[in-house]
Design a protein around this motif. Structure first.
Motif, PDB file in Angstrom:
ATOM      1  N   ARG A  15       0.807  -1.406  -0.263  1.00 44.72           N
ATOM      2  CA  ARG A  15      -0.328   0.461  -0.121  1.00 44.72           C
ATOM      3  C   ARG A  15       0.324   0.893  -0.494  1.00 44.72           C
ATOM      4  O   ARG A  15       0.407   2.482  -0.404  1.00 44.72           O
ATOM      5  N   LYS A  16       2.403   0.840   0.555  1.00 47.99           N
ATOM      6  CA  LYS A  16       2.776   2.104   0.458  1.00 47.99           C
ATOM      7  C   LYS A  16       3.492   2.585  -0.451  1.00 47.99           C
ATOM      8  O   LYS A  16       3.952   4.089  -1.286  1.00 47.99           O
ATOM      9  N   LEU A  17       3.562   1.652  -1.573  1.00 47.84           N
ATOM     10  CA  LEU A  17       4.331   1.872  -2.709  1.00 47.84           C
ATOM     11  C   LEU A  17       3.256   1.641  -4.522  1.00 47.84           C
ATOM     12  O   LEU A  17       3.222   1.348  -5.109  1.00 47.84           O
ATOM     13  N   ALA A  18       1.935   2.069  -3.527  1.00 46.78           N
ATOM     14  CA  ALA A  18       0.735   1.451  -4.960  1.00 46.78           C
ATOM     15  C   ALA A  18       0.908   2.733  -5.900  1.00 46.78           C
ATOM     16  O   ALA A  18       0.568   1.747  -7.051  1.00 46.78           O
ATOM     17  N   ILE A  19       1.066   3.891  -5.215  1.00 44.00           N
ATOM     18  CA  ILE A  19       1.171   4.782  -6.499  1.00 44.00           C
ATOM     19  C   ILE A  19       2.467   4.264  -7.501  1.00 44.00           C
ATOM     20  O   ILE A  19       2.158   4.255  -8.952  1.00 44.00           O
TER      21      ILE A  19
ATOM     22  N   ASN B 209       3.908  -1.106 -13.610  1.00 45.71           N
ATOM     23  CA  ASN B 209       2.437  -1.721 -14.388  1.00 45.71           C
ATOM     24  C   ASN B 209       1.857  -0.793 -15.727  1.00 45.71           C
ATOM     25  O   ASN B 209       1.472  -1.804 -16.470  1.00 45.71           O
ATOM     26  N   ILE B 210       1.267  -0.111 -15.683  1.00 50.59           N
ATOM     27  CA  ILE B 210       0.518   0.071 -16.694  1.00 50.59           C
ATOM     28  C   ILE B 210       1.175   1.197 -17.286  1.00 50.59           C
ATOM     29  O   ILE B 210       0.717   1.646 -18.883  1.00 50.59           O
TER      30      ILE B 210
ATOM     31  N   MET C 187      -1.975  -9.991 -22.568  1.00 49.53           N
ATOM     32  CA  MET C 187      -0.352  -9.955 -22.126  1.00 49.53           C
ATOM     33  C   MET C 187       0.096  -9.562 -20.734  1.00 49.53           C
ATOM     34  O   MET C 187       1.169  -9.322 -20.301  1.00 49.53           O
ATOM     35  N   SER C 188      -0.429  -8.254 -20.139  1.00 47.00           N
ATOM     36  CA  SER C 188      -0.157  -7.250 -19.259  1.00 47.00           C
ATOM     37  C   SER C 188      -0.887  -8.287 -18.169  1.00 47.00           C
ATOM     38  O   SER C 188       0.162  -8.487 -16.918  1.00 47.00           O
ATOM     39  N   ALA C 189      -2.108  -8.377 -17.779  1.00 45.08           N
ATOM     40  CA  ALA C 189      -2.002  -9.782 -16.540  1.00 45.08           C
ATOM     41  C   ALA C 189      -0.422 -10.600 -16.468  1.00 45.08           C
ATOM     42  O   ALA C 189      -0.790 -11.466 -15.922  1.00 45.08           O
ATOM     43  N   MET C 190      -0.233 -11.625 -17.356  1.00 43.48           N
ATOM     44  CA  MET C 190       0.592 -12.491 -18.209  1.00 43.48           C
ATOM     45  C   MET C 190       2.289 -11.189 -17.030  1.00 43.48           C
ATOM     46  O   MET C 190       2.704 -12.754 -16.154  1.00 43.48           O
ATOM     47  N   ASN C 191       2.159 -10.664 -17.662  1.00 40.02           N
ATOM     48  CA  ASN C 191       3.204  -9.738 -17.255  1.00 40.02           C
ATOM     49  C   ASN C 191       3.017  -9.167 -15.658  1.00 40.02           C
ATOM     50  O   ASN C 191       4.341  -9.679 -15.046  1.00 40.02           O
ATOM     51  N   ALA C 192       2.407  -8.790 -14.926  1.00 33.77           N
ATOM     52  CA  ALA C 192       2.403  -7.971 -14.096  1.00 33.77           C
ATOM     53  C   ALA C 192       2.182  -9.540 -13.293  1.00 33.77           C
ATOM     54  O   ALA C 192       2.704  -9.497 -12.078  1.00 33.77           O
TER      55      ALA C 192
ATOM     56  N   VAL D  14      -4.975  -5.046 -14.597  1.00 30.88           N
ATOM     57  CA  VAL D  14      -5.812  -4.966 -15.908  1.00 30.88           C
ATOM     58  C   VAL D  14      -6.967  -3.575 -15.942  1.00 30.88           C
ATOM     59  O   VAL D  14      -8.020  -3.279 -16.512  1.00 30.88           O
ATOM     60  N   THR D  15      -7.521  -3.524 -14.544  1.00 30.30           N
ATOM     61  CA  THR D  15      -8.877  -2.330 -14.558  1.00 30.30           C
ATOM     62  C   THR D  15      -8.269  -1.658 -14.161  1.00 30.30           C
ATOM     63  O   THR D  15      -8.762  -0.785 -14.743  1.00 30.30           O
TER      64      THR D  15
END
Length: 294
Positions: free
Chosen positions: A52-56, A62-63, A108-113, A161-162
Motif C-alpha cells: 500500500r505504501k508503494l501503490a502509486i 505496471n500500466i 499480456m498485461s495480466a500475464m506480465n504483472a 488490468v482494471t
C-alpha cells in the motif's frame, strides 16, 4: 556362610533400550495434495499492507509499458494496417487494429504483472528477506504461504488490468457491456500465470534465473498467441502448437468480449486455463516443499 549379595548382572530377555526406540516417520511426499486453510488470508493481508505504501509507483510501472505498446502500435501501426480480419461466431469480422491489439495486450498485461510479482517479489520474500521463514514461525503452513503468494500476484494482475481497462474505456476503444465478463476471466489469467511463475520461483538460485523464463517462455508466447497479429498467419505446425498455449486460450476468451460477442469455444478454452492452473500450482507447491525440505 557369606551373606554378600550376588552383584553379577542377571541375564534378561529384554532388548537393549536403543532397539526399542520407534523409527521416525518417513517424510511426507512433496507431491501430496495441497493442505490449504483460511490462514492464507493474513499472509495476503500482510503483502497488501506493505504494498500500500508503494501503490502509486507500482501502478505507474505496471500500466506504463502496456499503454505505450497500445499507443505506439495501436495508433501508429494501426493507421497503416487499418482493419484486421478476426474469426467470429457469424464468420470473419473486420475490426480496427487498435481493438484487436487492445484485446490481446490486456491478456499480456495480466500475464506480465502476475509473473513479475510471483517471481521477483516472491523470491525476495522467500529467499532474500526470509519473510516466509518468519511467517511460518506462526501457525501458518508453507502450503498456505504459497497459496497466498499466488493469489496476491493474481490480485496485482487484476489491479493492473482494471486500470488499463479504464484507460481503454476512456479512449473509446471498446464500450462492450461484455467487458464485465472479461474482468473475472482476466483474474483467472492472473491466477494461472502466477501459478506458472511460482514454479520458476521454487527453482531459482538468484534473480538472473528468471531471464530464462522471460526469454524462453513468455516472449515466444507473446508472439505466438495472437496478441499482435492474427494466428492464421502462422505456419500450420506452429499454429497447432499455439492452440494449446495458455495465453492463446486467454486471448480467445477475451477478444470476442471486446467485440461485443461471445467466445466460440468457451468450454474448451476455459478447461485449458483451469487444467493449466491446477497442474502448475501443484507442481509449484511440490517444488517449493522440496526446496524448504533441503
Amino acid at each position: 556362610m557369606s551373606t554378600t549379595p550376588n552383584l553379577q548382572p542377571q541375564a534378561t530377555d529384554a532388548a537393549p533400550p536403543s532397539t526399542l526406540r520407534p523409527r521416525p516417520p518417513a517424510p511426507a511426499s512433496v507431491w501430496r495434495p495441497p493442505a490449504l486453510s483460511a490462514r492464507w488470508w493474513p499472509v495476503f493481508l500482510r503483502n497488501l499492507l506493505v504494498w500500500r505504501k508503494l501503490a502509486i509507483p507500482s501502478l505507474v510501472g505496471n500500466i506504463a509499458e502496456p499503454l505505450m505498446w497500445l499507443v505506439a502500435f495501436g495508433y501508429g501501426m494501426g493507421a497503416l494496417v487499418g482493419q484486421v480480419s478476426v474469426g467470429a461466431a457469424g464468420g470473419d469480422a473486420k475490426v480496427p487494429y487498435i481493438l484487436f491489439l487492445a484485446s490481446g495486450s490486456i491478456c499480456m498485461s495480466a500475464m506480465n504483472a502476475a509473473s513479475f510479482e510471483a517471481l521477483y517479489s516472491a523470491f525476495s520474500r522467500m529467499h532474500v528477506q526470509k519473510t516466509w521463514d518468519g511467517i511460518m514461525n506462526a501457525p501458518v503452513t508453507l502450503d498456505d504461504v504459497v497459496l497466498a503468494e499466488m493469489l496476491w500476484a493474481a490480485f496485482k494482475a487484476l489491479f493492473t488490468v482494471t486500470a488499463i481497462l479504464g484507460v481503454m474505456l476512456a479512449l473509446g476503444i471498446s464500450h462492450s457491456p461484455k467487458l464485465l465478463v472479461a474482468w473475472p476471466v482476466l483474474l483467472g489469467v492472473g491466477i494461472m500465470f502466477s501459478s506458472i511463475a511460482l514454479i520458476f520461483n521454487a527453482l531459482a538460485k538468484g534473480y538472473d534465473f528468471f531471464t530464462y523464463y522471460f526469454t524462453l517462455v513468455l516472449t515466444p508466447m507473446m508472439f505466438l498467441s495472437g496478441v499482435f497479429f492474427p494466428r492464421e498467419q502462422l505456419p500450420p505446425l506452429v499454429r497447432a502448437i499455439s492452440d494449446w498455449l495458455p495465453l492463446t486460450n486467454a486471448v480467445e476468451l477475451v477478444r470476442p468480449l471486446f467485440m461485443d460477442q461471445w467466445p466460440q469455444q468457451p468450454l474448451r478454452h476455459g478447461l485449458v486455463l483451469v487444467a493449466t492452473t491446477v497442474v502448475a500450482f501443484w507442481l509449484a507447491l511440490a517444488l517449493t516443499r522440496r526446496r524448504f525440505r533441503g
